[in-house]
Design a protein around this motif. Structure first.
Motif, PDB file in Angstrom:
ATOM      1  N   PHE A  47       5.605  -0.156  12.567  1.00 16.50           N
ATOM      2  CA  PHE A  47       6.074  -1.397  13.041  1.00 16.50           C
ATOM      3  C   PHE A  47       7.361  -1.516  13.709  1.00 16.50           C
ATOM      4  O   PHE A  47       7.510  -2.506  14.709  1.00 16.50           O
ATOM      5  CB  PHE A  47       6.207  -2.390  11.841  1.00 16.50           C
ATOM      6  CG  PHE A  47       5.081  -2.471  11.110  1.00 16.50           C
ATOM      7  CD1 PHE A  47       4.365  -1.832   9.859  1.00 16.50           C
ATOM      8  CD2 PHE A  47       4.112  -3.464  11.528  1.00 16.50           C
ATOM      9  CE1 PHE A  47       3.438  -2.098   9.362  1.00 16.50           C
ATOM     10  CE2 PHE A  47       2.949  -3.722  10.554  1.00 16.50           C
ATOM     11  CZ  PHE A  47       2.649  -2.815   9.733  1.00 16.50           C
ATOM     12  N   ASP A  48       8.302  -0.537  13.550  1.00 18.71           N
ATOM     13  CA  ASP A  48       9.589  -0.462  14.325  1.00 18.71           C
ATOM     14  C   ASP A  48       9.468  -0.232  15.698  1.00 18.71           C
ATOM     15  O   ASP A  48       8.783   0.836  16.186  1.00 18.71           O
ATOM     16  CB  ASP A  48      10.492   0.807  13.690  1.00 18.71           C
ATOM     17  CG  ASP A  48      11.576   1.058  14.338  1.00 18.71           C
ATOM     18  OD1 ASP A  48      12.695   2.051  13.976  1.00 18.71           O
ATOM     19  OD2 ASP A  48      11.986   0.410  15.523  1.00 18.71           O
ATOM     20  N   GLY A  49       9.824  -1.048  16.445  1.00 16.96           N
ATOM     21  CA  GLY A  49       9.665  -1.162  17.948  1.00 16.96           C
ATOM     22  C   GLY A  49       8.249  -1.845  18.172  1.00 16.96           C
ATOM     23  O   GLY A  49       8.105  -2.752  19.078  1.00 16.96           O
TER      24      GLY A  49
ATOM     25  N   ASP B   1      11.871   5.681  25.062  1.00 20.52           N
ATOM     26  CA  ASP B   1      12.927   6.373  23.959  1.00 20.52           C
ATOM     27  C   ASP B   1      14.076   5.651  23.374  1.00 20.52           C
ATOM     28  O   ASP B   1      15.288   6.047  23.611  1.00 20.52           O
ATOM     29  CB  ASP B   1      13.174   7.829  24.747  1.00 20.52           C
ATOM     30  CG  ASP B   1      13.904   8.707  23.967  1.00 20.52           C
ATOM     31  OD1 ASP B   1      14.447   9.688  24.371  1.00 20.52           O
ATOM     32  OD2 ASP B   1      13.902   8.426  22.608  1.00 20.52           O
ATOM     33  N   GLU B   2      13.715   4.653  22.596  1.00 14.98           N
ATOM     34  CA  GLU B   2      14.827   3.978  21.909  1.00 14.98           C
ATOM     35  C   GLU B   2      15.412   4.755  20.854  1.00 14.98           C
ATOM     36  O   GLU B   2      16.840   4.515  20.574  1.00 14.98           O
ATOM     37  CB  GLU B   2      14.150   2.651  21.585  1.00 14.98           C
ATOM     38  CG  GLU B   2      15.161   1.510  20.895  1.00 14.98           C
ATOM     39  CD  GLU B   2      15.594   1.855  19.417  1.00 14.98           C
ATOM     40  OE1 GLU B   2      14.865   2.644  18.639  1.00 14.98           O
ATOM     41  OE2 GLU B   2      16.780   1.341  18.812  1.00 14.98           O
ATOM     42  N   GLU B   3      14.561   5.456  20.141  1.00 15.66           N
ATOM     43  CA  GLU B   3      15.364   6.218  18.765  1.00 15.66           C
ATOM     44  C   GLU B   3      16.258   7.451  19.255  1.00 15.66           C
ATOM     45  O   GLU B   3      17.032   7.949  18.422  1.00 15.66           O
ATOM     46  CB  GLU B   3      14.018   6.461  18.095  1.00 15.66           C
ATOM     47  CG  GLU B   3      13.079   5.677  17.612  1.00 15.66           C
ATOM     48  CD  GLU B   3      13.807   4.940  16.382  1.00 15.66           C
ATOM     49  OE1 GLU B   3      13.036   3.823  16.151  1.00 15.66           O
ATOM     50  OE2 GLU B   3      14.943   4.960  16.108  1.00 15.66           O
ATOM     51  N   GLY B   4      15.973   8.139  20.456  1.00 11.76           N
ATOM     52  CA  GLY B   4      16.679   9.261  20.783  1.00 11.76           C
ATOM     53  C   GLY B   4      16.535  10.470  19.763  1.00 11.76           C
ATOM     54  O   GLY B   4      17.190  11.267  19.659  1.00 11.76           O
TER      55      GLY B   4
ATOM     56  N   GLU C  15      12.782  -6.410  10.661  1.00 13.97           N
ATOM     57  CA  GLU C  15      14.256  -6.659   9.955  1.00 13.97           C
ATOM     58  C   GLU C  15      14.810  -5.176   9.599  1.00 13.97           C
ATOM     59  O   GLU C  15      15.901  -4.688   9.640  1.00 13.97           O
ATOM     60  CB  GLU C  15      14.480  -7.381   8.788  1.00 13.97           C
ATOM     61  CG  GLU C  15      15.957  -7.588   8.252  1.00 13.97           C
ATOM     62  CD  GLU C  15      15.962  -8.007   6.797  1.00 13.97           C
ATOM     63  OE1 GLU C  15      15.132  -8.760   6.311  1.00 13.97           O
ATOM     64  OE2 GLU C  15      16.983  -7.722   6.191  1.00 13.97           O
ATOM     65  N   GLN C  16      13.780  -4.360   8.828  1.00 15.55           N
ATOM     66  CA  GLN C  16      13.975  -3.170   8.535  1.00 15.55           C
ATOM     67  C   GLN C  16      15.056  -3.044   7.251  1.00 15.55           C
ATOM     68  O   GLN C  16      15.497  -1.805   6.946  1.00 15.55           O
ATOM     69  CB  GLN C  16      14.686  -2.247   9.679  1.00 15.55           C
ATOM     70  CG  GLN C  16      13.667  -1.957  10.756  1.00 15.55           C
ATOM     71  CD  GLN C  16      14.306  -1.072  11.973  1.00 15.55           C
ATOM     72  OE1 GLN C  16      15.237  -1.535  12.634  1.00 15.55           O
ATOM     73  NE2 GLN C  16      13.700  -0.064  12.245  1.00 15.55           N
ATOM     74  N   GLY C  17      15.512  -4.071   6.651  1.00 18.94           N
ATOM     75  CA  GLY C  17      16.157  -4.045   5.368  1.00 18.94           C
ATOM     76  C   GLY C  17      15.587  -5.079   4.375  1.00 18.94           C
ATOM     77  O   GLY C  17      14.656  -5.844   4.814  1.00 18.94           O
TER      78      GLY C  17
ATOM     79  N   SER D  56      12.651   1.309   6.256  1.00 17.47           N
ATOM     80  CA  SER D  56      12.343   1.543   7.685  1.00 17.47           C
ATOM     81  C   SER D  56      12.485   2.986   8.021  1.00 17.47           C
ATOM     82  O   SER D  56      13.172   3.726   7.290  1.00 17.47           O
ATOM     83  CB  SER D  56      12.984   0.492   8.647  1.00 17.47           C
ATOM     84  OG  SER D  56      12.385   0.833  10.039  1.00 17.47           O
ATOM     85  N   HIS D  57      12.095   3.567   9.286  1.00 22.16           N
ATOM     86  CA  HIS D  57      12.187   4.988   9.815  1.00 22.16           C
ATOM     87  C   HIS D  57      11.313   5.569   8.562  1.00 22.16           C
ATOM     88  O   HIS D  57      11.796   6.760   8.191  1.00 22.16           O
ATOM     89  CB  HIS D  57      13.651   5.418   9.681  1.00 22.16           C
ATOM     90  CG  HIS D  57      14.126   4.680  11.215  1.00 22.16           C
ATOM     91  ND1 HIS D  57      15.595   5.019  11.521  1.00 22.16           N
ATOM     92  CD2 HIS D  57      13.769   3.846  12.086  1.00 22.16           C
ATOM     93  CE1 HIS D  57      15.604   4.376  12.707  1.00 22.16           C
ATOM     94  NE2 HIS D  57      14.474   3.948  12.857  1.00 22.16           N
ATOM     95  N   THR D  58      10.459   5.264   7.950  1.00 24.81           N
ATOM     96  CA  THR D  58       9.663   5.774   6.854  1.00 24.81           C
ATOM     97  C   THR D  58       8.133   5.284   6.970  1.00 24.81           C
ATOM     98  O   THR D  58       8.063   4.059   7.231  1.00 24.81           O
ATOM     99  CB  THR D  58      10.213   5.440   5.642  1.00 24.81           C
ATOM    100  OG1 THR D  58       9.286   5.608   4.467  1.00 24.81           O
ATOM    101  CG2 THR D  58      11.096   4.014   5.326  1.00 24.81           C
TER     102      THR D  58
HETATM  103 MN    MN Z   1      14.116   2.678  14.778  1.00 27.63          MN
END
Ligand code: MN
Ligand code: HGY
Ligand code: MN
Length: 400
Positions: free
Chosen positions: A85-87, A119-122, A186-188, A372-374
């Motif tokens: 979902f992120d992005g 490449d938003e995450e880098g 929101e990721q939180g 998030s990031h998971t």
């Molecule tokens: Mn992210």
């Protein structure tokens, strides 16, 4: 109208690109990220957009007309073993929102451009917000030479995608953009705790990313007494704990060491070198947080008789979003029946680049659960459809 079924189907289709049945690893400037752009390009072209990719591999799909336009979108890349979902949800909802306006034959006074930032995450080259930083002319010099773990540079990765290799060519004039909107999970836990499906972002935290190289002295783990060592990993470990202590001691601040590598990396060799990353964020006095951590690094390395070099990867200031766009998003979320609260974003976003370039910018948050990031990250189709409808309402107000 927003089509939740289509949104869900497309989300599943997108998640399969660079995904396994549990997680998504669609790294920036990779062939998988390009496959994701190709999929999104097809959906947008089918709705009549003129679609192009720029020198930094950002995808733009323009609907109707000339002149100052409304830019709306998010990113398609993920972190390694990230969520779906992120992005991606921001791009999917932008596609859904513009489709709803086109299907309703809404007469656009301003062009609308949907964007999928590269490449938003880098995660691969270390340079976060890469595509949007390039588009707004904010890239540090020499970024094209940064390499991934296999020694492939950003320039080479861009050439492998069919671009010339210089991301700075992607720069566009911020004055051609009347406003930028981004929907993102929101990721939180705040919307989940409040039992609300949508939020509106007031500010985005300041972010500092760096790579620190500690140089000690490799030596025999058995024959070298403890007082004769210059142990790079022990020094790095003290710094990791200092980052945690300093961030805990400052309001609205976080500090993370997410990557670490040791050389030569053998159980019976005192580590001669240790390279690790810094991710330092704060909603206020971000410079103070960065200063305190870098001072701790200097103190620890001199006390231990090792050396440190700090390679700045990115530094983005605390970014307030535009009050007038906030009001537009307030009306747009109220119109779908949600009293959306104002939230500070602890995550960084591409939206920081248009905002810092003078483009009136706003963000809608969609409730997410599971962090998030998971792979645990989750957003319901119902909440996403509500967010897409609010985005369509905001686009309609801004573009008609
Ligand atoms: Mn992210
Ligand atoms: O790290 C971040 O805040 C964003 O997900 N790139
Ligand atoms: Mn993101």
């Amino acid at each position: 109208m927003i089509d939740p079924g289509r949104l869900e189907r497309r989300s599943s289709e997108l998640a399969r690109i660079g995904g396994t049945d549990t997680s998504v690893s669609r790294l920036g400037l990779s062939a998988d990220e390009q496959r994701a752009r190709d999929l999104v390009r097809g959906w947008l072209a089918a709705k009549g957009a003129q679609v192009r990719r720029d020198a930094a591999a950002n995808l733009f799909a323009r609907f109707h007309g000339e002149g100052q336009g409304i830019l709306v979108g998010s990113h398609l890349d993920s972190v390694p073993e990230g969520g779906r979902f992120d992005g991606a949800l921001g791009v999917l909802c932008a596609v859904e929102a513009i489709a709803a306006l086109v299907d309703a034959k809404i007469k656009l006074r301003r062009p609308i451009e949907v964007v999928a930032w590269a490449d938003e995450e880098g995660a691969r080259f270390g340079v976060g917000l890469f595509g949007s930083t390039a588009a707004f002319g904010r890239l540090a010099r020499g970024v094209g030479d940064r390499t991934d773990r296999d020694g492939i540079s950003i320039a080479e990765a861009l050439r492998a995608l069919g671009e010339q290799g210089d991301p700075a060519v992607a720069r566009r004039d911020p004055k051609e953009i009347a406003a930028y909107l981004e929907l993102h999970i929101e990721q939180g836990p705040r919307l989940e705790t409040a039992g609300l499906p949508l939020g509106i972002v007031s500010d985005i935290v300041g972010i500092y990313h760096a790579r620190v190289a500690i140089r000690g002295r490799a030596d025999h783990a058995g024959a070298t007494v403890m007082t004769a060592r210059a142990d790079a990993l022990a020094a790095a470990s003290e710094i990791v704990l200092a980052v945690e202590r300093i961030a805990r001691g400052r309001p609205d601040s976080v500090g993370t060491v997410g990557e670490i590598a040791v050389r030569p990396g053998a159980k019976n060799v005192v580590p001669g070198e240790c390279v690790f990353t810094l991710d330092l964020r704060a909603a206020r006095d971000h410079d103070g947080l960065v200063r305190d951590v870098l001072e701790a690094v200097t103190g620890i390395v001199s006390a231990r008789g090792v050396e440190a070099s700090v390679d700045d990867l990115a530094r983005v200031p605390v970014t307030p979003l535009d009050p007038k766009i906030r009001d537009v998003l307030k009306r747009a979320t109220t119109s779908v029946g949600v009293e959306a609260p104002l939230l500070v974003s602890g995550a960084g976003h591409d939206a920081q680049n248009p905002a810092l370039s003078g483009v009136p910018t706003g963000m809608i948050f969609v409730r997410s659960t599971g962090g998030s990031h998971t792979p645990r990250e989750f957003a319901s189709t119902e909440d996403a459809a509500l967010g897409a409808q609010a985005l369509a309402n905001a686009l309609k107000e801004l573009a008609t």
